[in-house]
Design an enzyme around this catalytic site. Sequence first.
Site, short mmCIF file in Angstrom:
data_model
loop_
_atom_site.label_atom_id
_atom_site.label_comp_id
_atom_site.label_asym_id
_atom_site.label_seq_id
_atom_site.Cartn_x
_atom_site.Cartn_y
_atom_site.Cartn_z
N GLU A 190 14.44 39.30 63.39
CA GLU A 190 15.50 39.54 64.35
C GLU A 190 15.33 40.90 64.99
O GLU A 190 14.93 41.86 64.35
CB GLU A 190 16.85 39.49 63.64
CG GLU A 190 16.96 38.22 62.83
CD GLU A 190 18.36 37.89 62.43
OE1 GLU A 190 19.24 38.76 62.54
OE2 GLU A 190 18.56 36.73 62.03
N CYS A 245 19.87 46.32 48.25
CA CYS A 245 21.13 47.06 48.33
C CYS A 245 22.28 46.04 48.27
O CYS A 245 22.23 45.01 48.93
CB CYS A 245 21.20 47.87 49.62
SG CYS A 245 19.81 49.00 49.79
N CYS A 248 24.17 44.68 51.59
CA CYS A 248 23.38 44.31 52.77
C CYS A 248 23.01 42.83 52.75
O CYS A 248 22.50 42.31 51.76
CB CYS A 248 22.11 45.16 52.81
SG CYS A 248 20.96 44.70 54.11
N CYS A 306 16.90 47.61 68.22
CA CYS A 306 16.77 47.71 66.76
C CYS A 306 15.68 46.74 66.32
O CYS A 306 15.74 45.54 66.60
CB CYS A 306 18.12 47.39 66.11
SG CYS A 306 18.07 47.50 64.31
N CYS A 342 13.86 41.65 52.71
CA CYS A 342 13.75 43.00 52.15
C CYS A 342 13.81 42.92 50.64
O CYS A 342 14.56 42.12 50.08
CB CYS A 342 14.87 43.90 52.67
SG CYS A 342 14.69 45.62 52.15
N CYS A 376 24.72 46.36 61.76
CA CYS A 376 23.93 46.88 60.63
C CYS A 376 24.15 46.05 59.39
O CYS A 376 25.29 45.77 59.01
CB CYS A 376 24.36 48.30 60.29
SG CYS A 376 24.20 49.43 61.63
#
Length: 355
Positions: free
Chosen positions: A78, A123, A126, A112, A119, A346
Amino acid sequence: MVRAGESAWRGRQLAEAIYHQRITELSEITTLPKSLRLRLIAEDWQVARPAITQVFQSIDGTERSLIQCQGPEAETVETVWMPEGDDGESGDDSDSNPGDEGAKRWRRATICISSQVGCAVNCQFCLTARLGFRRNLSAGEIAGQVLAVFDRHGVEVGRDRVNLVFMGMGEPFLNYDNFMAAVRLLIQEVGLSPQRMTVSTSGIVPGIVRFAREPAEFRPKLAISLNAPNDAIRGEIMPINRKWPIKSVVDAVRQVQLRPRERITFEYVLLGGVTDRPEDARELARMVRRTGLPIKVNLIAWNPGPGIPCTMPQLEAVEAFRSALVGAGIPTSLRQPRGRDIYAACGQLKRTVEG
Ligand code: SAH
Ligand code: SF4
């Protein structure tokens, strides 16, 4: 080109065609002799630019693009386009395009970019973490996201004001070589400035140390996802902190030779009841001051995602947190959430197709 039996100089022409002229078909690269183009096509070489397959549009003008990467494992990543209008929200008039009034609906924009599919850092707050780690993106796939979005919006390099943030899916410093190769392509071939690029890391210390050694002309600005005022809280919400605690991250950051007036950004996600309390603000202010580094804090109110056990901070808590930092003399900004309605803000990038 050397592998295709040509001189390396032909490779320069090819890079110029792909990254500067933004040509997407070998047959159209007229700086190469026709016979060479035909031979490359016959040998099945291609200009494999990532293609935008789906676009979600937010009421605030933000666009989240799903980008199809080529290759055996056809994965999507993305990329987010965030235009700023001409209604004064950007707060300065220094960068209007003379003679081009009204030609574009935006006067500056931020893109972005993703560095990995998924990932591995995990975290807790997220959404990208929920995908797990799928694979690294190549340098061409990272830089190609920029080209794809540039073409969609008719961005003219050297004329339009565009900032790049490497804050999309993935941890750039766990894909260091490809990430930096993409940065060099974007600077040397596309013609962008490293001072208009910011890379954000969750605090991968060996990556920060390598980054500190990059020459200034190829080094974007640096942002660190600090997100907590101490190791105890940070370790809870960012398991990576157990490997590289705050002090080790700060010591690595010290090695970066900053440009005049450059500051390191500490990003700080405000999680309701966890990191947004008045005592967190006081502790953060003390901790930041103790580092002695030229830094600024960028507060981000947590963006919700399905299945994530965090709460959004109250508006008053955000405001109180910000004033506490400002009162302590720390340069502080609050990141406006962009494209929350389409899962583009975010921490929301998870290839959510429903928009
Ligand atoms: N992996 C890198 C860059 C991508 S994340 C990093 O972590 O720094 C970009 C920023 O979004 C980070 O500062 C991260 O802390 C923040 N973030 C992640 N999830 C979020 C969420 N749900 N709401 C608000 N910010 C979030
Ligand atoms: Fe990865 Fe950054 Fe999300 Fe952490 S915040 S899981 S490092 S993308």
